[in-house]
Design an enzyme around this catalytic site. Structure first.
Site, PDB file in Angstrom:
ATOM      1  N   CYS A  81       0.908  -1.208  -0.044  1.00 37.75           N
ATOM      2  CA  CYS A  81       0.051   0.153   0.014  1.00 37.75           C
ATOM      3  C   CYS A  81       0.970   1.268   0.042  1.00 37.75           C
ATOM      4  CB  CYS A  81      -0.869   0.013   1.195  1.00 37.75           C
ATOM      5  SG  CYS A  81      -2.334   0.912   0.960  1.00 37.75           S
ATOM      6  N   HIS A 180      -3.059  -5.340   1.438  1.00 35.38           N
ATOM      7  CA  HIS A 180      -2.550  -5.635   2.723  1.00 35.38           C
ATOM      8  C   HIS A 180      -2.484  -7.141   3.028  1.00 35.38           C
ATOM      9  CE1 HIS A 180      -2.205  -1.449   4.332  1.00 35.38           C
ATOM     10  NE2 HIS A 180      -3.356  -1.113   3.580  1.00 35.38           N
ATOM     11  N   GLU A 182      -0.628  -8.820   5.202  1.00 38.54           N
ATOM     12  CA  GLU A 182      -0.333  -8.911   6.467  1.00 38.54           C
ATOM     13  C   GLU A 182      -1.704  -9.116   7.415  1.00 38.54           C
ATOM     14  OE1 GLU A 182      -0.620  -4.585   6.502  1.00 38.54           O
ATOM     15  OE2 GLU A 182      -0.108  -6.060   4.983  1.00 38.54           O
TER      16      GLU A 182
END
Length: 200
Positions: A81, A180, A182
């Site tokens: 991002c 994202h 994660e």
């Protein structure tokens, strides 16, 4: 075999989540806030956040020029991002005082998908990742408007108003995603990066 030591730029963003994904991918993850910590890592993740704020913090923490130098010397890096925005060579819709790292020969448009309320999730086919599609979470995300010579497109939005927009790229030892990984519990994007660091 001991895994590589990979830093997560710890100025803003999902630092803990990236460190956890690195651990589950067989790497040692460490937070990076100082030039000497940057010197000690085999690779670096630049997480999401607010890209202009992060570029200012890189200057405040005396990391901007050391990071540019290490990237130029071949340090593997992965940006998610805002990290993609910072790694780009050209950024559209940004503030005049924003800095970027020139790690990827791409043009990125900030907040291309819209504001926070326009955040969304979708499944992506991701080059180099086998099995199920990658679940991608987009939060005030950028997209890639121009891909330079030597840049490999890893994923595009499959459908909807943004169909065909490039949202993951790699050039040499540097990769970036608009989304994202994660936050999903799927560490395959991180595993791909850890493998890239190992190969260097």
């Amino acid at each position: 075999m001991t895994g590589p030591t990979i830093g997560v730029l710890a100025l803003q963003g999902d630092v803990r989540e990236h460190l956890a994904a690195l651990r589950s991918s067989g790497a040692t993850g460490v937070a990076v806030r100082r030039p000497q910590e940057l010197d000690a890592v085999d690779g670096l993740i630049i997480p999401g956040g607010e890209s202009t704020t992060m570029s200012n913090l890189l200057s405040v923490f005396d990391l901007l020029e050391p990071l540019r130098a290490r990237l130029k010397d071949g340090l593997p890096a992965y940006g998610s991002c805002a990290g993609m925005i910072l790694l780009a060579s050209e950024v559209l819709d940004t503030r005049p005082d924003a800095q970027h790292l020139d790690g990827l020969d791409i043009t990125v448009r900030r907040n291309a998908f819209g504001r926070q309320v326009d955040s969304f999730e979708t499944d992506l086919e991701f080059a180099g990742i086998v099995g199920d599609p990658v679940r991608a979470v987009f939060i005030r995300a950028p997209w890639v408007e121009r891909v330079g010579h030597g840049v490999e497109v890893l994923a595009e939005v499959p459908d909807g108003p943004a169909a065909g927009r490039v949202v993951a790229v790699r050039q040499g030892a540097i990769m970036a995603t608009s989304f994202h990984p994660e936050v999903t519990g799927d560490s395959r994007v991180h595993e791909l990066f850890v493998d890239l660091v190992r190969s260097r």
